[in-house]
Design an enzyme around this catalytic site. Structure first.
Site, short mmCIF file in Angstrom:
data_model
loop_
_atom_site.label_atom_id
_atom_site.label_comp_id
_atom_site.label_asym_id
_atom_site.label_seq_id
_atom_site.Cartn_x
_atom_site.Cartn_y
_atom_site.Cartn_z
N ASP A 20 0.84 -1.19 0.00
CA ASP A 20 0.00 0.00 0.00
C ASP A 20 0.88 1.26 0.00
OD1 ASP A 20 -2.37 1.40 0.04
OD2 ASP A 20 -2.76 1.11 2.18
N HIS A 21 0.44 2.29 -0.66
CA HIS A 21 1.10 3.60 -0.65
C HIS A 21 2.62 3.57 -0.79
CE1 HIS A 21 -2.31 6.21 0.00
NE2 HIS A 21 -2.78 5.30 0.82
N ASP B 193 1.92 5.42 -5.25
CA ASP B 193 1.35 6.70 -4.84
C ASP B 193 2.23 7.83 -5.38
OD1 ASP B 193 0.49 8.98 -3.56
OD2 ASP B 193 0.19 8.01 -1.63
N GLU C 127 -3.32 6.10 -7.29
CA GLU C 127 -4.26 7.10 -6.78
C GLU C 127 -4.21 8.27 -7.75
OE1 GLU C 127 -3.65 8.07 -2.64
OE2 GLU C 127 -3.99 10.19 -2.99
N ASN D 122 -9.89 -0.82 1.52
CA ASN D 122 -8.76 -0.88 2.45
C ASN D 122 -9.24 -0.71 3.89
OD1 ASN D 122 -7.22 -1.05 0.17
ND2 ASN D 122 -6.05 0.82 0.52
N ASN E 110 -7.78 -0.67 7.91
CA ASN E 110 -6.57 -0.63 8.73
C ASN E 110 -6.96 -0.76 10.20
OD1 ASN E 110 -4.05 -0.09 9.82
ND2 ASN E 110 -3.52 1.45 8.32
N ARG E 111 -7.15 0.35 10.87
CA ARG E 111 -7.43 0.30 12.31
C ARG E 111 -8.76 -0.34 12.67
NH1 ARG E 111 -4.95 5.33 14.91
NH2 ARG E 111 -3.33 5.84 13.43
ZN LIG Z 1 -4.63 4.95 1.63
#
Ligand SMILES: [Zn+2]
Length: 289
Positions: A85-86, A107, A137, A238, A240-241
């Site tokens: 990711d990124h 990215d 992106e 996506n 995540n937390r």
């Molecule tokens: Zn992101």
């Protein structure tokens, strides 16, 4: 590679989800427990899944850890891909192309438009030789994410026509649009107020089914808003937390009180329950693998 990109694991998982009318989670993980939790949840739910790392992992644990995750994913009884990711730095993209990733999110949001196209295309061209697919992106989302610097730039919304041109010229396989979504937390009013559904739906229309959309900025996001995203072309979501709040609470309550082996085993169990909830209740990917 004549079958590229249809022989790519991430591509298959995402396009199967698109055709099947469900979404697939891209779960950002940082440790062994995270890797095992995604696999456990996916196998238990019979769901496809994507395990995601940030460039941080390439440097902290190193490429061997990504290979470990890849091998565990391939040994699973359901389709699981390994995604980066990124990837912000060009030097990280160089390293990532040598790691065991099925797909990479490039990215280039720090570049201006034309430079972004040139940069992303150069990575796509090299990724093709490795059988890796690329997410990019277009536009720029406000805020940073764990393990990434917060870029101090204003958000730029994705223009539907420019998105179409960007995909054609770069050859990217999946697109993460910026339509008022932010890399959390959301300002007052939340995603309900800030998402431009009209823009998202025009982007979806301009790109068609061949370029599935990726939803970034899910912290926090109500289940209903994720469903709104899915309705408008979001196939890879996506997380995540949001999926590891329970795991964090467990660690906080038990650190130093129980054996580390039990911490890890029970930790994976609790972590995976957070992931399963999304597979079953939100993405509807459970039972699809
Ligand atoms: Zn992101």
């Amino acid at each position: 590679m004549s079958d590229y990109p249809s022989n790519n694991r991430t591509w298959q998982i995402i396009h199967n989800a698109r055709k099947g009318g469900y979404a697939v989670g891209g779960f950002c993980v940082y440790n062994t427990e995270g890797v095992l939790a995604v696999i456990k949840a996916a196998e238990r739910c019979r769901s496809p899944a994507l395990i995601q790392f940030f460039p941080w992992t390439m440097h902290f644990q190193g490429p061997a850890f990504i290979e470990f995750a890849w091998k565990r994913a391939r040994a699973a009884s359901v389709p699981i891909a390994i995604h980066l990711d990124h990837c912000l730095k060009p030097t990280d993209a160089d390293l990532a192309l040598e790691c065991a990733f099925d797909s990479i999110m490039v990215d280039g949001s720090m570049f201006e438009e034309e430079e972004n196209i040139k940069y992303v295309k150069s990575v796509v061209d090299r990724a093709r030789a490795e059988g890796i697919t690329i997410e990019a992106e277009l536009g720029r989302m406000e805020g940073g994410e764990d393990g990434l610097p917060k870029i101090d730039l204003e958000s730029v919304w994705t223009d539907p026509e420019k998105a179409k041109r960007f995909v054609q010229e770069t050859g990217v396989h999946f697109l993460a649009p910026s339509f008022g979504n932010v890399h959390g937390p959301y300002p007052a009013g939340g995603a309900e107020k800030h998402w431009q559904i009209d823009r998202l739906s025009k982007i979806h229309e301009a790109l068609g089914d061949e370029t599935p959309l990726v939803l970034h900025g899910t912290h926090p996001l109500s289940d209903d808003m994720v469903r709104v995203g899915m309705k408008h072309g979001m196939v890879k979501i996506n997380e995540n937390r949001s999926v590891r709040n329970g795991y964090h609470d467990f660690l906080t309550a038990n650190a130093g009180k129980i054996e580390l082996t039990a911490m890890q085993e029970k930790g994976v169990e609790i972590y995976s329950q957070g992931i399963e909830r999304f597979m079953i209740e939100v993405f509807r990917s459970a039972g699809k693998a």
